[in-house]
Design a protein around this motif. Structure first.
Motif, PDB file in Angstrom:
ATOM      1  N   ASP A 171     -43.136 -19.546 -11.119  1.00 33.96           N
ATOM      2  CA  ASP A 171     -42.277 -18.321 -11.388  1.00 33.96           C
ATOM      3  C   ASP A 171     -41.727 -18.354 -12.765  1.00 33.96           C
ATOM      4  OD1 ASP A 171     -42.466 -17.356  -8.893  1.00 33.96           O
ATOM      5  OD2 ASP A 171     -40.698 -18.199  -8.029  1.00 33.96           O
ATOM      6  N   GLU A 172     -41.710 -19.876 -13.258  1.00 33.76           N
ATOM      7  CA  GLU A 172     -41.180 -20.159 -14.595  1.00 33.76           C
ATOM      8  C   GLU A 172     -42.296 -19.805 -15.658  1.00 33.76           C
ATOM      9  OE1 GLU A 172     -38.691 -23.648 -16.062  1.00 33.76           O
ATOM     10  OE2 GLU A 172     -40.455 -24.202 -16.214  1.00 33.76           O
ATOM     11  N   PHE A 173     -43.657 -20.426 -15.079  1.00 33.07           N
ATOM     12  CA  PHE A 173     -44.679 -20.101 -15.838  1.00 33.07           C
ATOM     13  C   PHE A 173     -44.895 -20.988 -17.182  1.00 33.07           C
ATOM     14  CE2 PHE A 173     -48.254 -17.621 -17.882  1.00 33.07           C
ATOM     15  CZ  PHE A 173     -49.203 -17.720 -16.912  1.00 33.07           C
ATOM     16  N   TYR A 174     -45.897 -20.938 -17.976  1.00 39.16           N
ATOM     17  CA  TYR A 174     -46.181 -21.673 -19.155  1.00 39.16           C
ATOM     18  C   TYR A 174     -45.350 -21.642 -20.260  1.00 39.16           C
ATOM     19  CZ  TYR A 174     -49.306 -23.769 -22.710  1.00 39.16           C
ATOM     20  OH  TYR A 174     -49.785 -24.683 -23.771  1.00 39.16           O
ATOM     21  N   PRO A 175     -44.856 -22.780 -20.727  1.00 38.39           N
ATOM     22  CA  PRO A 175     -45.188 -24.010 -20.751  1.00 38.39           C
ATOM     23  C   PRO A 175     -44.350 -24.989 -19.842  1.00 38.39           C
ATOM     24  CG  PRO A 175     -43.862 -23.685 -22.638  1.00 38.39           C
ATOM     25  CD  PRO A 175     -43.819 -22.435 -21.912  1.00 38.39           C
ATOM     26  N   PHE A 176     -43.763 -24.412 -18.886  1.00 40.63           N
ATOM     27  CA  PHE A 176     -43.399 -25.249 -17.592  1.00 40.63           C
ATOM     28  C   PHE A 176     -42.455 -26.070 -17.964  1.00 40.63           C
ATOM     29  CE2 PHE A 176     -47.745 -24.148 -16.748  1.00 40.63           C
ATOM     30  CZ  PHE A 176     -47.591 -23.038 -15.500  1.00 40.63           C
ATOM     31  N   PRO A 177     -41.143 -25.751 -18.785  1.00 45.63           N
ATOM     32  CA  PRO A 177     -40.081 -26.891 -18.994  1.00 45.63           C
ATOM     33  C   PRO A 177     -39.436 -27.517 -17.964  1.00 45.63           C
ATOM     34  CG  PRO A 177     -39.628 -24.542 -19.639  1.00 45.63           C
ATOM     35  CD  PRO A 177     -40.904 -24.509 -19.191  1.00 45.63           C
ATOM     36  N   SER A 178     -39.478 -26.658 -16.738  1.00 40.49           N
ATOM     37  CA  SER A 178     -38.588 -27.389 -15.748  1.00 40.49           C
ATOM     38  C   SER A 178     -39.661 -28.609 -15.138  1.00 40.49           C
ATOM     39  CB  SER A 178     -38.318 -26.267 -14.740  1.00 40.49           C
ATOM     40  OG  SER A 178     -37.408 -25.548 -15.075  1.00 40.49           O
ATOM     41  N   ALA A 179     -40.963 -28.251 -15.120  1.00 36.89           N
ATOM     42  CA  ALA A 179     -41.832 -29.393 -14.778  1.00 36.89           C
ATOM     43  C   ALA A 179     -41.825 -30.519 -15.556  1.00 36.89           C
ATOM     44  CB  ALA A 179     -43.363 -28.677 -14.609  1.00 36.89           C
ATOM     45  N   MET A 180     -41.560 -30.086 -16.758  1.00 36.99           N
ATOM     46  CA  MET A 180     -41.500 -31.382 -17.751  1.00 36.99           C
ATOM     47  C   MET A 180     -40.322 -32.265 -17.296  1.00 36.99           C
ATOM     48  SD  MET A 180     -44.442 -31.744 -19.374  1.00 36.99           S
ATOM     49  CE  MET A 180     -43.658 -33.228 -20.000  1.00 36.99           C
ATOM     50  N   LYS A 181     -39.152 -31.408 -17.298  1.00 32.53           N
ATOM     51  CA  LYS A 181     -37.840 -32.252 -16.934  1.00 32.53           C
ATOM     52  C   LYS A 181     -38.125 -32.948 -15.585  1.00 32.53           C
ATOM     53  CE  LYS A 181     -33.236 -31.085 -15.772  1.00 32.53           C
ATOM     54  NZ  LYS A 181     -32.103 -29.826 -15.641  1.00 32.53           N
ATOM     55  N   ALA A 182     -38.887 -32.404 -14.670  1.00 31.24           N
ATOM     56  CA  ALA A 182     -38.801 -33.319 -13.451  1.00 31.24           C
ATOM     57  C   ALA A 182     -39.753 -34.523 -13.542  1.00 31.24           C
ATOM     58  CB  ALA A 182     -39.552 -32.322 -12.429  1.00 31.24           C
ATOM     59  N   VAL A 241     -48.066 -30.547 -21.224  1.00 29.39           N
ATOM     60  CA  VAL A 241     -47.451 -31.923 -21.212  1.00 29.39           C
ATOM     61  C   VAL A 241     -47.721 -32.444 -22.714  1.00 29.39           C
ATOM     62  CG1 VAL A 241     -47.724 -34.382 -20.197  1.00 29.39           C
ATOM     63  CG2 VAL A 241     -48.227 -32.603 -18.495  1.00 29.39           C
ATOM     64  N   GLN A 242     -49.067 -32.093 -23.235  1.00 35.15           N
ATOM     65  CA  GLN A 242     -49.197 -32.687 -24.428  1.00 35.15           C
ATOM     66  C   GLN A 242     -48.358 -31.941 -25.877  1.00 35.15           C
ATOM     67  OE1 GLN A 242     -53.382 -31.883 -24.334  1.00 35.15           O
ATOM     68  NE2 GLN A 242     -53.929 -33.970 -24.353  1.00 35.15           N
ATOM     69  N   LYS A 243     -47.868 -30.683 -25.506  1.00 31.19           N
ATOM     70  CA  LYS A 243     -47.133 -30.025 -26.399  1.00 31.19           C
ATOM     71  C   LYS A 243     -45.693 -30.102 -26.296  1.00 31.19           C
ATOM     72  CE  LYS A 243     -50.749 -26.458 -26.849  1.00 31.19           C
ATOM     73  NZ  LYS A 243     -51.226 -25.031 -26.818  1.00 31.19           N
ATOM     74  N   SER A 244     -45.373 -30.911 -25.149  1.00 33.58           N
ATOM     75  CA  SER A 244     -43.998 -31.097 -25.055  1.00 33.58           C
ATOM     76  C   SER A 244     -43.527 -32.498 -25.767  1.00 33.58           C
ATOM     77  CB  SER A 244     -43.675 -31.242 -23.451  1.00 33.58           C
ATOM     78  OG  SER A 244     -42.351 -31.545 -23.434  1.00 33.58           O
ATOM     79  N   ASP A 245     -42.313 -32.531 -25.966  1.00 37.76           N
ATOM     80  CA  ASP A 245     -41.907 -33.701 -26.451  1.00 37.76           C
ATOM     81  C   ASP A 245     -41.089 -34.782 -25.512  1.00 37.76           C
ATOM     82  OD1 ASP A 245     -39.451 -32.325 -26.460  1.00 37.76           O
ATOM     83  OD2 ASP A 245     -38.733 -32.260 -28.301  1.00 37.76           O
ATOM     84  N   LEU A 261     -51.621 -39.148 -18.172  1.00 35.05           N
ATOM     85  CA  LEU A 261     -52.984 -38.244 -18.289  1.00 35.05           C
ATOM     86  C   LEU A 261     -54.043 -38.797 -18.080  1.00 35.05           C
ATOM     87  CD1 LEU A 261     -51.792 -35.864 -21.267  1.00 35.05           C
ATOM     88  CD2 LEU A 261     -51.752 -35.155 -18.786  1.00 35.05           C
ATOM     89  N   ALA A 262     -54.091 -40.103 -18.174  1.00 34.14           N
ATOM     90  CA  ALA A 262     -55.294 -40.806 -17.765  1.00 34.14           C
ATOM     91  C   ALA A 262     -55.065 -42.434 -17.520  1.00 34.14           C
ATOM     92  CB  ALA A 262     -56.353 -40.899 -19.078  1.00 34.14           C
ATOM     93  N   GLY A 263     -54.581 -43.058 -18.236  1.00 33.03           N
ATOM     94  CA  GLY A 263     -54.388 -44.534 -17.986  1.00 33.03           C
ATOM     95  C   GLY A 263     -54.144 -44.916 -16.536  1.00 33.03           C
ATOM     96  N   ASN A 264     -53.175 -44.300 -16.034  1.00 33.80           N
ATOM     97  CA  ASN A 264     -52.549 -44.803 -14.593  1.00 33.80           C
ATOM     98  C   ASN A 264     -53.674 -44.431 -13.476  1.00 33.80           C
ATOM     99  OD1 ASN A 264     -50.223 -45.389 -15.761  1.00 33.80           O
ATOM    100  ND2 ASN A 264     -49.238 -43.461 -15.208  1.00 33.80           N
ATOM    101  N   ALA A 265     -54.301 -43.239 -13.808  1.00 35.01           N
ATOM    102  CA  ALA A 265     -55.203 -42.737 -12.587  1.00 35.01           C
ATOM    103  C   ALA A 265     -56.659 -43.682 -12.986  1.00 35.01           C
ATOM    104  CB  ALA A 265     -55.633 -41.524 -12.708  1.00 35.01           C
TER     105      ALA A 265
END
Length: 302
Positions: free
Chosen positions: A217-228, A263-267, A278-282
Motif C-alpha cells: 500500500d505504501e509502494f516503492y521505495p518502501f520507507p516503512s519497510a526500511m524503518k522496520a 535497500v541500496q538506495k536508502s541511507d 543482501l548477501a553475506g548473511n545468506a
C-alpha cells in the motif's frame, strides 16, 4: 555487490487444494490463478503458460545481477519436490532448494526423511497454514531428525506471537537446528517483533521474503519497510537478517530489481550492513560457495 535472494518460489505447474479450496491456473493463456475462490494475478502478465521455471527466474536474476537464490515452498504452490530436485541438480551453484513434506496429514516424518535422502538440504514447514497448535509428537521428531542431519528448517508462522511459543520450544529442544523464519515475522501485523526476537538464538535467522507485498500500500521505495529492517537490526543484529523477494508474486507489482534496490538506495543501512543483509548473511547461513560474478548489461532504453 553480489546479492543472494533468500526467499523465492518456482513451479512447473500449479494445481492444488488448500483448506478445501482449489488453486489453479486459469485457462486459456492466462497468468492469473483462481486463489481461494478469487481471481488473482499470480504471475507477471507475460507468463501466459503458468510456468514459473528456473530458466525464467535465472533470466531475471542475471539481468538484476542476483548471484543465487533460495527456493522455498508453500502449500498454495502445490508440492514441487520433483521439479525442485531437478532444479537443484541442474543449477547447484545458483539455487538452494527446500523440500516440503505434506505436514497436513500424519506420516510426514517418513516423507521428510525420503526428501533428505534425495538430497534436499532444507525442509520447509508452512506452519502459518497449519492448525495454530502444530507442534505434535511427530513434528518434534522431525525437528530432532533435522538437527541431527544438519538440515535447515524453513518456517513461516501465523501472525504475531500465535505460534512463537512452539518455535521457542523447538529451539530449546534442538539448539543446533538452523532455522530461517520467513516473511520478516509478518512485519505489518501486530506483535511482529516477537518473531524477530527469536533470532537472538544463535542458529535462528529471519528473511524478508514478501516485505514489499506487506508494504504494498505504501509502494516503492518502501520507507516503512526500511524503518522496520532498521528496527529489527537494532533488536537482533544485522547479521541475523537476510533479504528475500518472494518472487514471482511480488513482481506483478514491481520489477525484480526493485524488490532489493530500495535497500541500496536508502541511507537507513550502511554499505557494510547492506552487504550483509543482501548477501553475506545468506551465503554463510545456506552455505553457498563461489557466487557467480554477473556483468552489468546495458538497457536499450538507456
Amino acid at each position: 555487490m553480489k546479492i543472494i535472494d533468500a526467499h523465492a518460489h518456482l513451479w512447473q505447474n500449479q494445481h492444488t487444494v488448500v483448506n478445501g479450496q482449489p488453486i489453479y491456473q486459469m485457462e486459456p493463456n492466462r497468468s492469473r490463478s483462481m486463489f481461494f475462490g478469487e481471481e488473482v494475478q499470480m504471475l507477471p502478465p507475460f507468463m501466459t503458460d503458468g510456468q514459473n521455471t528456473a530458466e525464467r527466474f535465472l533470466s531475471n536474476m542475471d539481468y538484476a545481477r542476483v548471484s543465487a537464490a533460495v527456493i522455498t515452498q508453500e502449500f498454495i504452490d502445490g508440492l514441487q519436490n520433483d521439479y525442485l530436485e531437478t532444479v537443484q541438480r541442474r543449477y547447484p551453484n545458483r539455487f538452494f532448494c527446500f523440500g516440503m513434506p505434506d505436514t497436513r496429514k500424519p506420516g510426514f516424518l517418513e516423507e521428510a526423511i525420503r526428501l533428505i535422502e534425495r538430497g534436499f538440504r532444507g525442509i520447509k514447514i508452512p506452519a502459518a497454514r497449519l492448525p495454530q497448535h502444530f507442534l505434535n509428537e511427530e513434528m518434534m521428531m522431525l525437528m530432532k531428525r533435522l538437527e541431527t542431519k544438519g538440515i535447515i528448517l524453513g518456517i513461516e508462522l501465523q501472525d504475531g506471537d500465535a505460534q512463537v511459543g512452539q518455535l521457542e520450544e523447538i529451539i530449546q529442544d534442538c539448539p543446533k537446528l538452523k532455522i530461517a523464519i520467513g516473511h520478516f515475522g509478518m512485519v505489518t501485523r501486530p506483535n511482529w517483533m516477537s518473531q524477530i526476537r527469536l533470532a537472538r538464538h544463535e542458529n535462528v535467522y529471519v528473511e524478508s521474503g514478501g516485505i514489499t507485498w506487506l508494504f504494498n500500500d505504501e509502494f516503492y521505495p518502501f520507507p516503512s519497510a526500511m524503518k522496520a529492517i532498521r528496527e529489527a537490526a537494532d533488536e537482533v543484529g544485522i547479521d541475523k537478517l537476510m533479504w528475500g523477494s518472494d518472487y514471482p508474486r511480488t513482481i506483478t507489482a514491481i520489477t525484480y530489481k526493485m524488490s532489493f534496490d530500495f535497500v541500496q538506495k536508502s541511507d537507513v543501512l550502511s554499505l557494510e550492513e547492506q552487504q550483509r543483509f543482501l548477501a553475506g548473511n545468506a551465503q554463510r547461513f545456506f552455505g553457498f560457495d563461489e557466487l557467480v560474478d554477473l556483468p552489468y548489461i546495458k538497457n536499450m532504453s538507456e
